[in-house]
Scaffold this motif. Structure first.
Motif, PDB file in Angstrom:
ATOM      1  N   ARG A 186     -10.361  -4.683  -0.290  1.00 30.12           N
ATOM      2  CA  ARG A 186     -11.766  -4.490  -0.660  1.00 30.12           C
ATOM      3  C   ARG A 186     -12.677  -4.777   0.525  1.00 30.12           C
ATOM      4  NH1 ARG A 186     -15.187  -8.274  -1.895  1.00 30.12           N
ATOM      5  NH2 ARG A 186     -13.525  -9.797  -2.324  1.00 30.12           N
ATOM      6  N   VAL A 187     -12.399  -5.870   1.237  1.00 27.21           N
ATOM      7  CA  VAL A 187     -13.186  -6.224   2.418  1.00 27.21           C
ATOM      8  C   VAL A 187     -13.051  -5.140   3.484  1.00 27.21           C
ATOM      9  CG1 VAL A 187     -13.394  -7.881   4.314  1.00 27.21           C
ATOM     10  CG2 VAL A 187     -13.051  -8.697   1.974  1.00 27.21           C
ATOM     11  N   ALA A 188     -11.850  -4.597   3.638  1.00 25.45           N
ATOM     12  CA  ALA A 188     -11.592  -3.587   4.675  1.00 25.45           C
ATOM     13  C   ALA A 188     -12.329  -2.282   4.414  1.00 25.45           C
ATOM     14  CB  ALA A 188     -10.097  -3.319   4.789  1.00 25.45           C
ATOM     15  N   ARG A 189     -12.792  -2.093   3.198  1.00 21.17           N
ATOM     16  CA  ARG A 189     -13.554  -0.874   2.892  1.00 21.17           C
ATOM     17  C   ARG A 189     -15.007  -0.968   3.337  1.00 21.17           C
ATOM     18  NH1 ARG A 189      -9.704  -0.850  -1.371  1.00 21.17           N
ATOM     19  NH2 ARG A 189      -8.630   1.171  -1.412  1.00 21.17           N
ATOM     20  N   HIS A 190     -15.433  -2.146   3.756  1.00 18.84           N
ATOM     21  CA  HIS A 190     -16.803  -2.297   4.244  1.00 18.84           C
ATOM     22  C   HIS A 190     -16.920  -1.588   5.592  1.00 18.84           C
ATOM     23  CE1 HIS A 190     -20.513  -4.124   5.678  1.00 18.84           C
ATOM     24  NE2 HIS A 190     -20.740  -4.524   4.438  1.00 18.84           N
ATOM     25  N   PRO A 191     -17.989  -0.860   5.814  1.00 18.69           N
ATOM     26  CA  PRO A 191     -18.133  -0.106   7.079  1.00 18.69           C
ATOM     27  C   PRO A 191     -18.133  -0.976   8.331  1.00 18.69           C
ATOM     28  CG  PRO A 191     -20.183  -0.082   5.804  1.00 18.69           C
ATOM     29  CD  PRO A 191     -19.119  -0.601   4.894  1.00 18.69           C
TER      30      PRO A 191
ATOM     31  N   ARG B 269      -7.555   3.625   9.278  1.00 17.77           N
ATOM     32  CA  ARG B 269      -8.807   3.394   8.536  1.00 17.77           C
ATOM     33  C   ARG B 269      -8.619   3.678   7.051  1.00 17.77           C
ATOM     34  NH1 ARG B 269     -12.419   0.272  11.337  1.00 17.77           N
ATOM     35  NH2 ARG B 269     -12.034   0.671  13.536  1.00 17.77           N
ATOM     36  N   ASN B 270      -7.485   3.225   6.541  1.00 18.99           N
ATOM     37  CA  ASN B 270      -7.157   3.465   5.130  1.00 18.99           C
ATOM     38  C   ASN B 270      -6.646   2.159   4.519  1.00 18.99           C
ATOM     39  OD1 ASN B 270      -6.333   4.281   2.635  1.00 18.99           O
ATOM     40  ND2 ASN B 270      -4.979   5.907   3.351  1.00 18.99           N
ATOM     41  N   PRO B 271      -7.496   1.440   3.745  1.00 17.34           N
ATOM     42  CA  PRO B 271      -7.099   0.167   3.143  1.00 17.34           C
ATOM     43  C   PRO B 271      -5.968   0.282   2.123  1.00 17.34           C
ATOM     44  CG  PRO B 271      -9.488   0.380   3.205  1.00 17.34           C
ATOM     45  CD  PRO B 271      -8.925   1.730   3.515  1.00 17.34           C
ATOM     46  N   ALA B 272      -5.570   1.506   1.770  1.00 16.05           N
ATOM     47  CA  ALA B 272      -4.442   1.662   0.852  1.00 16.05           C
ATOM     48  C   ALA B 272      -3.181   1.035   1.430  1.00 16.05           C
ATOM     49  CB  ALA B 272      -4.210   3.143   0.559  1.00 16.05           C
ATOM     50  N   TYR B 273      -3.105   0.941   2.761  1.00 20.02           N
ATOM     51  CA  TYR B 273      -1.944   0.299   3.376  1.00 20.02           C
ATOM     52  C   TYR B 273      -1.911  -1.193   3.048  1.00 20.02           C
ATOM     53  CZ  TYR B 273      -0.813   4.492   6.039  1.00 20.02           C
ATOM     54  OH  TYR B 273      -0.443   5.771   6.397  1.00 20.02           O
ATOM     55  N   ILE B 274      -3.069  -1.814   2.968  1.00 20.89           N
ATOM     56  CA  ILE B 274      -3.124  -3.238   2.605  1.00 20.89           C
ATOM     57  C   ILE B 274      -2.701  -3.412   1.154  1.00 20.89           C
ATOM     58  CG2 ILE B 274      -4.611  -5.271   2.392  1.00 20.89           C
ATOM     59  CD1 ILE B 274      -6.313  -4.193   4.652  1.00 20.89           C
ATOM     60  N   GLU B 275      -3.129  -2.512   0.291  1.00 19.84           N
ATOM     61  CA  GLU B 275      -2.725  -2.571  -1.112  1.00 19.84           C
ATOM     62  C   GLU B 275      -1.222  -2.371  -1.255  1.00 19.84           C
ATOM     63  OE1 GLU B 275      -6.882  -0.912  -3.088  1.00 19.84           O
ATOM     64  OE2 GLU B 275      -5.314   0.505  -2.484  1.00 19.84           O
ATOM     65  N   ALA B 276      -0.658  -1.443  -0.470  1.00 16.72           N
ATOM     66  CA  ALA B 276       0.791  -1.214  -0.515  1.00 16.72           C
ATOM     67  C   ALA B 276       1.539  -2.464  -0.043  1.00 16.72           C
ATOM     68  CB  ALA B 276       1.158  -0.017   0.355  1.00 16.72           C
ATOM     69  N   ALA B 277       1.021  -3.119   0.995  1.00 20.29           N
ATOM     70  CA  ALA B 277       1.638  -4.352   1.480  1.00 20.29           C
ATOM     71  C   ALA B 277       1.566  -5.445   0.414  1.00 20.29           C
ATOM     72  CB  ALA B 277       0.951  -4.816   2.756  1.00 20.29           C
ATOM     73  N   GLY B 278       0.482  -5.451  -0.354  1.00 18.06           N
ATOM     74  CA  GLY B 278       0.337  -6.431  -1.425  1.00 18.06           C
ATOM     75  C   GLY B 278       1.383  -6.237  -2.510  1.00 18.06           C
ATOM     76  N   ARG B 279       1.664  -4.996  -2.840  1.00 16.31           N
ATOM     77  CA  ARG B 279       2.698  -4.728  -3.844  1.00 16.31           C
ATOM     78  C   ARG B 279       4.077  -5.146  -3.322  1.00 16.31           C
ATOM     79  NH1 ARG B 279      -0.692  -0.176  -4.415  1.00 16.31           N
ATOM     80  NH2 ARG B 279       0.647   1.122  -3.090  1.00 16.31           N
ATOM     81  N   ALA B 280       4.308  -4.884  -2.041  1.00 18.53           N
ATOM     82  CA  ALA B 280       5.579  -5.301  -1.438  1.00 18.53           C
ATOM     83  C   ALA B 280       5.692  -6.826  -1.423  1.00 18.53           C
ATOM     84  CB  ALA B 280       5.691  -4.748  -0.018  1.00 18.53           C
ATOM     85  N   ALA B 281       4.587  -7.496  -1.135  1.00 16.43           N
ATOM     86  CA  ALA B 281       4.588  -8.954  -1.116  1.00 16.43           C
ATOM     87  C   ALA B 281       4.892  -9.511  -2.509  1.00 16.43           C
ATOM     88  CB  ALA B 281       3.235  -9.471  -0.622  1.00 16.43           C
ATOM     89  N   ALA B 282       4.290  -8.911  -3.528  1.00 13.66           N
ATOM     90  CA  ALA B 282       4.536  -9.353  -4.904  1.00 13.66           C
ATOM     91  C   ALA B 282       6.010  -9.181  -5.270  1.00 13.66           C
ATOM     92  CB  ALA B 282       3.646  -8.582  -5.874  1.00 13.66           C
ATOM     93  N   THR B 283       6.611  -8.094  -4.825  1.00 17.86           N
ATOM     94  CA  THR B 283       8.033  -7.859  -5.087  1.00 17.86           C
ATOM     95  C   THR B 283       8.892  -8.939  -4.440  1.00 17.86           C
ATOM     96  OG1 THR B 283       7.695  -5.465  -5.232  1.00 17.86           O
ATOM     97  CG2 THR B 283       9.935  -6.221  -4.792  1.00 17.86           C
ATOM     98  N   LEU B 284       8.566  -9.313  -3.207  1.00 15.73           N
ATOM     99  CA  LEU B 284       9.305 -10.373  -2.526  1.00 15.73           C
ATOM    100  C   LEU B 284       9.180 -11.708  -3.268  1.00 15.73           C
ATOM    101  CD1 LEU B 284       8.455  -9.711   1.232  1.00 15.73           C
ATOM    102  CD2 LEU B 284      10.683  -9.453   0.144  1.00 15.73           C
ATOM    103  N   VAL B 285       7.980 -12.002  -3.739  1.00 17.42           N
ATOM    104  CA  VAL B 285       7.757 -13.261  -4.450  1.00 17.42           C
ATOM    105  C   VAL B 285       8.560 -13.278  -5.747  1.00 17.42           C
ATOM    106  CG1 VAL B 285       6.047 -14.702  -5.621  1.00 17.42           C
ATOM    107  CG2 VAL B 285       5.489 -13.643  -3.424  1.00 17.42           C
TER     108      VAL B 285
END
Length: 203
Positions: A94-99, A170-186
């Protein structure tokens, strides 16, 4: 340091933070920081003996606020530790979407100083990353996840990789994808921890 000098030092760091983050440390002169702070260069050098020290102070000033923010996202999220970790990534996206988002200031500074590993700012960045990793490991330990230190390091790798690739595309979707991967690891470490407990020898 006297109380009278603290506001001046903070003014300098605040001005440096805005300029260094927006433009990079190499493109910002000490004169520009002094002008932004509304002070003379002589006053700036009274508080910081060199630009190198100022750059390190800029990162040190970001350390605790950044950690507090991520800890807040973690604590406020509902659900288990997997959802709490994913919430950190969701908020970062969300923060990364700020201009005005320019990536991770710690990573960008380290990249600019790649040929100077002993630079005080590089050390400041390393401290920040270690502080986050250690905090995360302690949270995982408290929740009885398996291999908490290794898991925390894996999460840091996902986060910093996501910062880097998001800055490229310039696509924050990569951060969201990393978050899903992190949740899977946890979740995997949580299952492993329960399995180890179930097979614990009776004494």
């Amino acid at each position: 340091m006297s109380d009278a000098s603290k506001p001046t030092r903070k003014r300098i760091i605040d001005a440096a933070s805005k300029l260094f983050y927006a433009e990079g440390i190499g493109r910002v002169s000490v004169d520009a920081v002094a002008e932004k702070a509304g002070l003379t260069k002589r006053t700036l050098y009274y508080h910081f003996k060199s630009k190198d020290d100022l750059v390190a102070a800029y990162l040190d000033a970001r350390d605790q606020p950044n950690l507090k923010q991520m800890a807040g996202w973690f604590d406020d999220a509902e659900g288990g530790p997997d959802r709490k970790v994913e919430a950190i990534f969701s908020n970062l996206a969300r923060v990364a979407r700020h201009p005005k988002w320019k990536g991770c200031g710690f990573l960008r500074t380290a990249a600019e100083l790649a040929a100077m590993p002993g630079h005080p700012a590089v050390k400041a960045g390393a401290r920040h990353k270690a502080n986050f990793e250690n905090w995360l490991a302690s949270e995982f330990t408290g929740r009885r996840l398996a291999e908490p230190e290794i898991l925390a390091r894996e999460i840091v790798l996902l986060m910093d990789g996501a910062f880097s690739i998001t800055l490229v595309h310039r696509n924050p979707a990569y951060i969201e994808a990393a978050g899903r991967a992190a949740a899977t690891l946890v979740r995997a470490r949580g299952s492993l921890g329960r399995e180890e407990e179930s097979f614990a020898p009776v004494t």
